[in-house]
Write a protein that holds these residues in place. Sequence first.
Motif, PDB file in Angstrom:
ATOM      1  N   ALA A 100      -3.791   8.145 -33.803  1.00 26.90           N
ATOM      2  CA  ALA A 100      -4.646   7.025 -33.419  1.00 26.90           C
ATOM      3  C   ALA A 100      -5.888   6.931 -34.292  1.00 26.90           C
ATOM      4  O   ALA A 100      -6.254   5.845 -34.754  1.00 26.90           O
ATOM      5  CB  ALA A 100      -5.034   7.143 -31.945  1.00 26.90           C
ATOM      6  N   ARG A 101      -6.538   8.083 -34.546  1.00 23.39           N
ATOM      7  CA  ARG A 101      -7.786   8.079 -35.309  1.00 23.39           C
ATOM      8  C   ARG A 101      -7.595   8.501 -36.762  1.00 23.39           C
ATOM      9  O   ARG A 101      -8.099   7.836 -37.671  1.00 23.39           O
ATOM     10  CB  ARG A 101      -8.806   8.994 -34.628  1.00 23.39           C
ATOM     11  CG  ARG A 101      -9.211   8.512 -33.246  1.00 23.39           C
ATOM     12  CD  ARG A 101     -10.175   9.482 -32.576  1.00 23.39           C
ATOM     13  NE  ARG A 101     -10.593   8.990 -31.267  1.00 23.39           N
ATOM     14  CZ  ARG A 101     -11.359   9.679 -30.411  1.00 23.39           C
ATOM     15  NH1 ARG A 101     -11.792  10.900 -30.753  1.00 23.39           N
ATOM     16  NH2 ARG A 101     -11.689   9.161 -29.243  1.00 23.39           N
ATOM     17  N   VAL A 121      -3.723   8.562 -25.818  1.00 24.56           N
ATOM     18  CA  VAL A 121      -3.638   7.816 -27.084  1.00 24.56           C
ATOM     19  C   VAL A 121      -3.995   6.351 -26.898  1.00 24.56           C
ATOM     20  O   VAL A 121      -3.931   5.577 -27.852  1.00 24.56           O
ATOM     21  CB  VAL A 121      -2.239   7.940 -27.721  1.00 24.56           C
ATOM     22  CG1 VAL A 121      -1.927   9.393 -28.031  1.00 24.56           C
ATOM     23  CG2 VAL A 121      -1.160   7.338 -26.825  1.00 24.56           C
ATOM     24  N   GLY A 122      -4.340   5.944 -25.661  1.00 22.74           N
ATOM     25  CA  GLY A 122      -4.890   4.610 -25.474  1.00 22.74           C
ATOM     26  C   GLY A 122      -3.959   3.567 -24.923  1.00 22.74           C
ATOM     27  O   GLY A 122      -4.238   2.374 -25.057  1.00 22.74           O
ATOM     28  N   GLN A 142      -4.268   1.972 -30.791  1.00 22.99           N
ATOM     29  CA  GLN A 142      -3.528   1.973 -29.525  1.00 22.99           C
ATOM     30  C   GLN A 142      -2.226   1.194 -29.684  1.00 22.99           C
ATOM     31  O   GLN A 142      -2.023   0.146 -29.074  1.00 22.99           O
ATOM     32  CB  GLN A 142      -4.389   1.354 -28.418  1.00 22.99           C
ATOM     33  CG  GLN A 142      -5.710   2.068 -28.200  1.00 22.99           C
ATOM     34  CD  GLN A 142      -6.603   1.349 -27.206  1.00 22.99           C
ATOM     35  OE1 GLN A 142      -6.346   0.213 -26.830  1.00 22.99           O
ATOM     36  NE2 GLN A 142      -7.669   1.991 -26.778  1.00 22.99           N
ATOM     37  N   LEU A 178      -3.893  11.566 -30.318  1.00 23.90           N
ATOM     38  CA  LEU A 178      -5.142  10.808 -30.452  1.00 23.90           C
ATOM     39  C   LEU A 178      -5.875  11.179 -31.730  1.00 23.90           C
ATOM     40  O   LEU A 178      -6.378  10.312 -32.456  1.00 23.90           O
ATOM     41  CB  LEU A 178      -6.024  11.076 -29.228  1.00 23.90           C
ATOM     42  CG  LEU A 178      -7.429  10.468 -29.256  1.00 23.90           C
ATOM     43  CD1 LEU A 178      -7.358   8.951 -29.246  1.00 23.90           C
ATOM     44  CD2 LEU A 178      -8.260  10.973 -28.079  1.00 23.90           C
ATOM     45  N   THR A 210       3.593  10.396 -30.744  1.00 24.63           N
ATOM     46  CA  THR A 210       3.122  11.413 -29.798  1.00 24.63           C
ATOM     47  C   THR A 210       4.251  11.906 -28.913  1.00 24.63           C
ATOM     48  O   THR A 210       4.402  13.113 -28.676  1.00 24.63           O
ATOM     49  CB  THR A 210       1.983  10.838 -28.938  1.00 24.63           C
ATOM     50  OG1 THR A 210       0.931  10.351 -29.781  1.00 24.63           O
ATOM     51  CG2 THR A 210       1.419  11.897 -28.008  1.00 24.63           C
ATOM     52  N   THR A 256       1.882   4.803 -32.355  1.00 23.44           N
ATOM     53  CA  THR A 256       1.103   5.977 -31.964  1.00 23.44           C
ATOM     54  C   THR A 256       1.730   6.672 -30.768  1.00 23.44           C
ATOM     55  O   THR A 256       1.887   7.905 -30.745  1.00 23.44           O
ATOM     56  CB  THR A 256      -0.342   5.574 -31.631  1.00 23.44           C
ATOM     57  OG1 THR A 256      -0.958   5.001 -32.781  1.00 23.44           O
ATOM     58  CG2 THR A 256      -1.154   6.779 -31.184  1.00 23.44           C
TER      59      THR A 256
END
Length: 276
Positions: A120-121, A207-208, A127, A116, A135, A131
């Motif tokens: 992601a950021r 991570v969404g 999302q 995340l 991960t 990603t």
Amino acid sequence: MLNHVAHGLFLLSTLVGVVVLGVLLYDIIQTGWKWVDADFLNNFASRFPEKSGVKAPLWGSLWLIGVTAPLTFIFGVGTAIYLEEYAKKNWFSRLIQLNISNLAGVPSIVFGILGLTIFARGWGLGQSVLTGALTMTLLILPIVIVAAREAIDSVPSSLRQASYAMGATRWQTIYKVVLPYSMPGILTGTILALSRAIGETAPLIMVGAVTFVYFTPGNIFDAFTVLPIQIYSWTGLPKEEFQEIAAGGIIILLAILLTMNALAIFLRNKYQQRNG
């Protein structure tokens, strides 16, 4: 006498696990099998149980594994080759190996937080399938590295020396001798690690990966969901039918896992016969 007692205890311990697994499988198949059909595979999730299916999470899981597998194999095997064939045997290489072994035991949620923050950021991937795949790569990479190192280390030194005696370079020896001989162990470890990745939920929630998706991913930058998240979502719904649908989703997930394990056994036996 003591030998018979120990034998009985070990047998009982084994049977407990087998019996519990058998009961769980029986209950899941009995509950969910009636929902597993062509419509179940082709329908998206719905608030109506009879219209619900696993199309989005099934394709999301396949996309996730399809991106994770080559990343894990390339980086995992490459790292193992460097540590076993190129790195000097000193305190620094031992420190790296120790940290890799320790990473294999880190809880998966930690990798979710890392994914995340970085992917992601930090990288702005959001999302997306990429990603989630990156991960998952971080999560199972230590397992693949350890398995690949053990497989490479098992190659007899006499084979390397014979290759060098024939005038081969170090890379030619690795490519023509070491990798073919160690490939059964490498492939088995990689596929079993991917089997773990396909069943993970916590890192992907971090991570969404969303719980309700009414489309399948078209590329690695699309949003996605996976089977474990969809199953977890169904189990939290009040209608009893959704509990049965969740059992159907578990059957699909188990089928994928068994297929991957069978592929690992097939590839291992194939390369063992070739090396023999």
